[in-house]
Scaffold this motif. Structure first.
Motif, PDB file in Angstrom:
ATOM      1  N   ARG A 136     -76.833 -13.609 -36.337  1.00  0.00           N
ATOM      2  CA  ARG A 136     -78.288 -13.673 -36.454  1.00  0.00           C
ATOM      3  C   ARG A 136     -78.856 -12.348 -36.934  1.00  0.00           C
ATOM      4  N   ILE A 140     -81.102 -11.937 -40.256  1.00  0.00           N
ATOM      5  CA  ILE A 140     -82.467 -11.401 -40.241  1.00  0.00           C
ATOM      6  C   ILE A 140     -82.554 -10.136 -41.093  1.00  0.00           C
ATOM      7  N   ALA A 141     -81.479  -9.329 -41.047  1.00  0.00           N
ATOM      8  CA  ALA A 141     -81.461  -8.141 -41.907  1.00  0.00           C
ATOM      9  C   ALA A 141     -81.531  -8.550 -43.366  1.00  0.00           C
ATOM     10  N   LEU A 143     -83.078 -11.059 -44.582  1.00  0.00           N
ATOM     11  CA  LEU A 143     -84.443 -11.422 -44.941  1.00  0.00           C
ATOM     12  C   LEU A 143     -85.331 -10.198 -45.051  1.00  0.00           C
ATOM     13  N   ALA A 144     -84.911  -9.131 -44.383  1.00  0.00           N
ATOM     14  CA  ALA A 144     -85.786  -7.956 -44.336  1.00  0.00           C
ATOM     15  C   ALA A 144     -85.499  -6.965 -45.453  1.00  0.00           C
ATOM     16  N   ARG A 207     -79.754 -19.349 -41.426  1.00  0.00           N
ATOM     17  CA  ARG A 207     -80.658 -19.658 -40.330  1.00  0.00           C
ATOM     18  C   ARG A 207     -80.933 -21.143 -40.257  1.00  0.00           C
ATOM     19  N   MET A 208     -81.100 -21.736 -41.418  1.00  0.00           N
ATOM     20  CA  MET A 208     -81.375 -23.163 -41.469  1.00  0.00           C
ATOM     21  C   MET A 208     -80.192 -23.946 -40.945  1.00  0.00           C
ATOM     22  N   ARG A 210     -77.900 -22.989 -38.871  1.00  0.00           N
ATOM     23  CA  ARG A 210     -77.802 -22.803 -37.417  1.00  0.00           C
ATOM     24  C   ARG A 210     -78.792 -23.688 -36.687  1.00  0.00           C
ATOM     25  N   SER A 211     -80.034 -23.649 -37.156  1.00  0.00           N
ATOM     26  CA  SER A 211     -81.045 -24.427 -36.455  1.00  0.00           C
ATOM     27  C   SER A 211     -80.788 -25.927 -36.577  1.00  0.00           C
TER      28      SER A 211
ATOM     29  N   PHE C 285     -87.695  -6.152 -40.504  1.00  0.00           N
ATOM     30  CA  PHE C 285     -86.724  -6.609 -39.504  1.00  0.00           C
ATOM     31  C   PHE C 285     -87.418  -6.808 -38.163  1.00  0.00           C
ATOM     32  N   ASN C 288     -89.709  -9.757 -38.255  1.00  0.00           N
ATOM     33  CA  ASN C 288     -88.957 -11.019 -38.191  1.00  0.00           C
ATOM     34  C   ASN C 288     -88.476 -11.312 -36.776  1.00  0.00           C
ATOM     35  N   LEU C 289     -87.966 -10.285 -36.109  1.00  0.00           N
ATOM     36  CA  LEU C 289     -87.500 -10.487 -34.733  1.00  0.00           C
ATOM     37  C   LEU C 289     -88.649 -10.966 -33.850  1.00  0.00           C
ATOM     38  N   ASP C 292     -89.601 -14.496 -34.709  1.00  0.00           N
ATOM     39  CA  ASP C 292     -88.656 -15.465 -34.152  1.00  0.00           C
ATOM     40  C   ASP C 292     -88.925 -15.702 -32.679  1.00  0.00           C
ATOM     41  N   ARG C 295     -91.957 -17.722 -32.081  1.00  0.00           N
ATOM     42  CA  ARG C 295     -91.694 -19.120 -32.366  1.00  0.00           C
ATOM     43  C   ARG C 295     -90.967 -19.775 -31.195  1.00  0.00           C
ATOM     44  N   ASP C 296     -89.982 -19.082 -30.693  1.00  0.00           N
ATOM     45  CA  ASP C 296     -89.233 -19.629 -29.562  1.00  0.00           C
ATOM     46  C   ASP C 296     -90.151 -19.922 -28.392  1.00  0.00           C
ATOM     47  N   ARG C 303     -87.382 -23.714 -33.583  1.00  0.00           N
ATOM     48  CA  ARG C 303     -86.485 -22.567 -33.514  1.00  0.00           C
ATOM     49  C   ARG C 303     -85.722 -22.309 -34.808  1.00  0.00           C
ATOM     50  N   ASP C 304     -85.747 -21.052 -35.242  1.00  0.00           N
ATOM     51  CA  ASP C 304     -84.924 -20.589 -36.368  1.00  0.00           C
ATOM     52  C   ASP C 304     -85.193 -21.282 -37.685  1.00  0.00           C
ATOM     53  N   ARG C 305     -86.356 -21.865 -37.818  1.00  0.00           N
ATOM     54  CA  ARG C 305     -86.614 -22.512 -39.103  1.00  0.00           C
ATOM     55  C   ARG C 305     -87.206 -21.525 -40.093  1.00  0.00           C
TER      56      ARG C 305
END
Lengths: 323, 534, 305
Positions: A136, A140-141, A143-144, A207-208, A210-211, C285, C288-289, C292, C295-296, C303-305
């Motif tokens: 994860r 996320i990295a 995306l950033a 991510r998709m 996983r979800s 970053f 985003n965290l 997330d 959202r949770d 989740r995680d979409r």
């Protein structure tokens, strides 16, 4: 069902015409014109008469409405006219640059899929363990990170590492050859840009995956399969993955259309002679015909991929399919 | 240290030009293909007569011949012209207004047809008086030409309206390719998309936006040349790409000019596998002032602007990071018409005492009621050296109390803003080919003379002064007139400000020999004398 | 007589529950519970706060003026005098990054908020009123969404001039349809519910129905989208500045710091390219965290979409 399909397809046209009008208007509202760029950007002085001649030659001194009709009518016949900068047909300008962009896009997609699906699945199966956390964080990295920064840094790393290890620095070749002509050379050109774009693409897809996997794994029929005593791997492959793949494929499809945006910047970084760079050039040169054609290509790809996804979902949704 | 600085730069560049490529004593090797980078994207067309970009020139000059040219063995000299197609550079005949050229025999175009005086005359007539629909951005340079004739197949005659020393350097224009008369008669636009010349290399292929290739012309009229088997020019707009290409030996050189940091990086990484040739550049940074914008219609404000710039300190500082080096007047440093340091120091903006300059600037601003004036400096969105110079200028003007912000715009809107007068002060540059000061300073002339001048001013006195200078045949009198003109345009009236001259640095791989640097990235690009020592 | 009909929940109004299942109230309570329940999100929030506060207090904590050139100290490596080194004009990188945080957050938050709220209005209106309005709005949104950002940005920058506000305009425009799309699909679920028709039949105004029923139900996805937008806007600003179409000199902005000089000096002075990029990466970053985790908490289904 058919009524839905037809009405959905028909809706594509107003979108295309709207986009054509928008790009036409935007380009002409920008101050300056291509003749100034062509004559003046070298820093040398030029005569007023040269400017007037250039305007007449290209035809940008005609009334806008005439130019617009030419544009739309040309598009209908799939004739995009000639690039104002080089005088060559726009189709040719785009066609010579399309292969490399397509190749980078496809390679990025392959990289993304190869990374995302296995990693996303593992991450879902081992939810909340350290593997999950690492994957994860990785995504996320992804995306950033700004793609172009990643590109700059990767070129730098390659140059410095090869200098340190081999004594002289290595850089991918700068003149493009098609894949069938010289696969090694071609791949060495395309690999770094594909990785740079692919990383972000993989992050989204991961991510998709996983979800989607998490959702499916919670479903009742998976619990039933487990209760029946089916081997775990069989459960995953036969039931879970197939059902989870649906939203994943959707995301991959939609993101592919957005890939072009990433190409614009990445091709600048790696100096690839592709569509993205052509767009930057045509906009800088204020080459109306080329820019208009490129925008229409991009918009059409986006609209068509949305159409395909919508139709796909319509087909899946029995409420619509059976209507 | 500053004394003789300018002179020193000239001496150094001449020394470098002679000493660096030791090919004078080495035997050139035949063979090999040269790969070089062209720092631009695709040129708009291949017709040298209609274009003005170096992108086109670097790509196509190897295919064509010109009548006369700057001496490739001594390209830093502003007065050494030799023949390309002619047999001997003539002295002006008649009352100094007739030039008779004899052409070499046996010159052929790449398709085998002979090149005669008719072709030369037709090409030049296209440049000087272009037909309807054909561009000729430099036609102003030849306003002194009355007619061009070809009385017989090996003689070309140029008849001028008046004698002037500006003619011969103008004639050496590297864009003046010689085309076939037959083709020009049939279609004057043919050369925009097609290449057919008589030069050292024959055209092979052009990949749009990517590369251009040529092979040796076996029938080249200069015996023994070219040494190379062929060449490939690769287009790359981004400096980082060009630099990396030279560093990793994907290309041998780039012929426009790289900043000092690039040279340092390459020499640091590659040691003696890199050679750097350097020279003053026939380009300079300048400031255009829109006279129609208040308060810049007031000459005191304009003079304050030039007085506020510390050129003597700033240029050496900038030379470490940008392609700026030499402080000079409006004439290329090293040219016979250029001002000496003592003469220069009489001009506002070049005074040796910067505090005195700044005090005077503040006084003028106060007098004009423009103390603490705020304005926008319009600049081009290019780092080297525009943004560096622009940032530095903003800093300099802040020291005389001016509140300047920089507005950087993309090229298209910038040119439009210039043309429509939609700016107050613009930081720009002026670039020329062959060093020809009398023509190079034409950008100071008001727009009524026909040149694109964005300062929007009229000045009869200036035009009269210029015309007298152009027609003056006595060199010492001409020099005196030039001093007068110089002082008038950048000091007395401060129509436009001349900031500093650019500096050309060409780091290239040491196996590339036979190419000598010149003050212009437009000249000496036909690659006939280049050879590879490997 | 009023009829209150409980809506069937396709989406839920966001409520935060603590461990005992009670609804948490008050901003302080919400924050503490959030930090406890979502430690990873807390890390994100901390990162964002660090950069955000750096931007706000930049004028006080920055050691140097971010725009003053120092030709004597060009491209210096990180040292005690300049913690992150200097760039090619001698400007201190640390100061530029601190002030750059200000630009990043201004651009990011303004674009996200303006884009988000415009998208909210359009999406809800489109879903609520339906019919022709919906049809044509969707077409317009299609066009804007498919349109390449760079063309839009160049047009905005060229016509209206450069400057932070115009970059914000250029970035906001593509965000609006994306928000509108998602809001619309959430709102559509509410639209289909019978109580809306019932409410209309009873004479409730459009505004009341929209504000009381539709908007609260799309709040969950909406808040998540806004958070995501801030990160995307910061990345978009960086890309545009890299292409020369974003913020212009000498405003300190992370994307601008990566343009031109950074690549030119990448081999001899890599810190010029590395630190602004790291700043962007860490900020997004963190966003985003945080997003997330948000959202949770707000809607575990997403989740995680």
């Amino acid at each position: 069902m058919y009524r839905y399909i037809i009405s959905r397809i028909l809706l594509v046209f107003p979108t295309l015409i709207g986009a054509a009008a928008l790009v036409f208007l935007l380009m002409r509202l920008v101050p300056g014109d291509i003749c100034l760029v062509r004559l003046g950007s070298g820093g040398t002085s030029f005569t007023q008469q040269a400017l007037a001649t250039c305007h007449a030659e290209i035809g940008i001194d005609r009334p806008w409405i005439l130019q617009f009709f030419d544009f739309i009518w040309g598009m209908a016949r799939l004739d995009f006219g000639k690039s104002m900068w080089s005088g060559k047909p726009v189709i040719m300008e785009i066609a010579t640059r399309f292969p490399i962009s397509l190749e980078v896009a496809i390679m990025a997609t392959i990289i993304a899929v190869v990374i995302a699906i296995p990693l996303g699945t593992i991450s879902a199966l081992k939810q909340n363990t350290w593997i999950d956390l690492v994957v994860r964080t990785f995504s996320i990295a992804g995306l950033a990170t700004p793609a172009f920064w990643l590109g700059i840094v990767s070129i730098l790393i390659v140059l410095d590492v090869t200098q340190a290890v081999f004594g002289h620095p290595w850089m991918p070749p700068i003149d493009y050859v098609p894949l069938w002509q010289d696969p090694i050379r071609n791949l060495s050109i395309v690999m770094l840009p594909a990785l740079t774009i692919g990383y972000r693409y993989a992050a989204v897809s991961m991510r998709m995956t996983r979800s989607a996997m998490l959702e499916v794994l919670r479903e009742d029929y998976i619990r039933t399969a487990r209760a029946k005593g089916l081997v775990r791997r069989l459960i995953i492959n036969r039931h879970a993955l197939k059902n989870a793949l649906l939203p994943v494929v959707t995301v991959i499809g939609i993101e592919f259309a957005f890939l072009l945006g990433g190409l614009v910047v990445t091709e600048q970084v790696f100096n690839l002679n592709g569509i993205g760079r052509l767009m930057v050039l045509s906009v800088q040169n204020q080459d109306y015909t080329l820019t208009q054609a490129l925008v229409m290509v991009v918009v059409t790809i986006a609209v068509l991929s949305n159409l395909v996804v919508d139709l796909f979902y319509a087909w899946l949704d029995p409420r619509i399919r059976l209507a | 240290m500053r004394t003789g600085f300018r002179l020193g730069a000239v001496v150094v560049s001449v020394l470098l030009a002679i000493a660096v490529p030791a090919s004078a004593s080495e035997m050139p090797k035949r063979g090999g293909t040269l790969t070089y980078m062209i720092p631009a994207d695709a040129p708009p067309s291949f017709d040298g007569h209609q274009e003005g970009t170096f992108a086109m020139l670097h790509a196509t000059a190897p295919f064509y011949s010109t009548l006369i040219r700057v001496n490739p063995e001594n390209p830093s000299s502003p007065t050494d012209f030799v023949c390309d197609l002619c047999t001997e550079v003539p002295q002006p005949a008649g009352e100094g207004d007739t030039y008779i050229f004899k052409l070499r025999p046996g010159v052929k175009f790449h398709d085998g047809t002979p090149l005669t005086a008719a072709d030369v005359a037709a090409s030049w007539n296209k440049i000087i008086s272009p037909p309807e629909g054909v561009l000729s951005p430099r036609s102003n340079w030849f306003m002194m030409v009355d007619k061009v004739e070809a009385p017989d197949p090996s003689t070309v005659v140029f008849r001028l309206k008046f004698a002037t020393s500006a003619f011969l350097p103008a004639l050496a224009d590297p864009f003046a390719f010689i085309y076939k008369k037959e083709t020009l008669d049939r279609d004057p636009q043919w050369y925009k998309k097609n290449i057919l010349g008589s030069g050292p290399f024959k055209f092979v292929a052009y990949e749009t936006g990517q590369s251009i290739t040529g092979v040796r012309n076996p029938d080249y009229y200069h015996p023994g040349l070219p040494y190379l088997d062929g060449f490939t020019g690769i287009f790359a707009d981004k400096q980082a790409t060009r630099l990396d290409a030279i560093r990793s030996d994907r290309a041998a050189a780039e012929f426009r000019g790289l900043p000092p940091s690039a040279r340092d990086e390459l020499t640091g990484a590659l040691g003696d596998r890199i050679v750097a040739q350097e020279s003053d550049w026939n380009c300079g940074s300048m400031v255009i002032i829109n006279h129609k914008r208040k308060p810049f219609d007031d000459v005191r404000v304009r003079r304050a602007l030039t007085l506020g710039i510390d050129r003597w300190q700033g240029a050496p500082a900038l030379s470490k990071i940008a392609n700026i080096r030499t402080v000079g007047g409006i004439v290329f440093p090293g040219s016979p018409l250029a001002a000496t340091k003592e003469e220069l120091q009489q001009i506002a903006g070049f005074w040796p005492d910067i505090e005195k300059s700044r005090a005077e600037a503040r006084r003028l601003l106060k007098e004009a009621g423009a103390e603490g004036l705020s304005f926008e400096l319009l600049n081009r969105n290019v780092d080297q050296p525009y943004k560096y110079v622009g940032t530095w200028l903003v800093d300099q003007w802040s020291k005389v109390g001016l509140n300047v912000t920089q507005r950087v715009v993309p090229t298209g809107p910038l040119l439009e803003a210039q043309r429509s007068g939609n700016f107050a002060v613009n930081s720009g540059a002026n670039c020329h080919g062959v060093v020809n000061p009398l023509l190079d300073i034409q950008f100071f002339l008001p727009a009524s003379v026909g040149i694109a001048n964005y300062g929007q001013y009229e000045d009869e006195k200036e035009i009269a002064l210029y015309n007298r200078m152009l027609r003056e045949t006595d060199p010492s009198k001409q020099r005196a007139l030039m001093r007068e003109f110089e002082k008038y345009v950048v000091d007395t009236e401060a129509h436009q400000l001349w900031v500093a001259w650019w500096y050309r640095i060409i780091p290239h791989r040491s196996y590339l020999k036979g190419w000598k640097i010149s003050p212009s990235h437009f000249i000496n690009q036909d690659l006939a004398t280049v050879w590879l020592d490997k | 007589m009023t009829i209150e009909v409980a809506p069937t929940t396709a989406t839920t109004v966001p409520v935060l529950l603590d461990e005992q299942g009670r609804t948490v109230r008050g901003l302080w309570g919400v924050t503490i519970t959030f930090l406890r329940r979502q430690p990873v999100g807390a890390i994100g929030m901390v990162l964002v706060l660090i950069f955000g506060l750096a931007g706000i207090f930049a004028a006080w904590i920055a050691p140097y003026n971010p725009t003053s050139n120092d030709f004597a100290a060009m491209t210096e490596a990180p040292s005690w005098a300049h913690w992150l080194g200097t760039d090619q004009l001698g400007r201190d990188l640390l100061s530029r990054i601190l002030f750059g945080a200000r630009t990043a957050f201004i651009v990011g938050m303004t674009s996200a908020l303006v884009g988000g709220f415009s998208g909210l209005v359009i999406g809800v209106a489109s879903a609520y009123f339906g019919g022709q309005l919906d049809l044509w709005l969707q077409r317009v949104l299609d066009i804007v969404m498919a349109f390449p950002l760079i063309i839009m940005a160049l047009a905005v920058v060229s016509i209206f001039g450069t400057g932070v506000q115009n970059v914000i305009v250029a970035i906001t425009i593509p965000l609006i349809p994306r928000c509108a799309r998602i809001v619309r699909s959430s709102a559509l679920a509410i639209r289909e519910v019978p109580y809306v028709d019932a409410a209309r039949a009873l004479g409730y105004g459009h505004t009341r129905i929209i504000m009381h029923h539709m908007v609260p139900n799309v709040m969950g996805p909406f808040l998540v989208i806004i958070t995501a937008f801030v990160g995307q806007a910061i990345l978009a600003e960086a890309a545009l500045s890299y292409l020369g179409l974003g913020v212009q000199e000498p405003v300190p902005a992370w994307g601008l710091m990566l343009q031109g000089g950074a690549e030119e000096y990448a081999s001899t002075a890599p810190w010029i390219a590395i630190f602004p990029g790291l700043a962007i990466m860490l900020t997004v970053f963190g966003i985003n965290l945080f997003g997330d985790a948000l959202r949770d908490v707000l809607d575990p289904k997403m989740r995680d979409r």
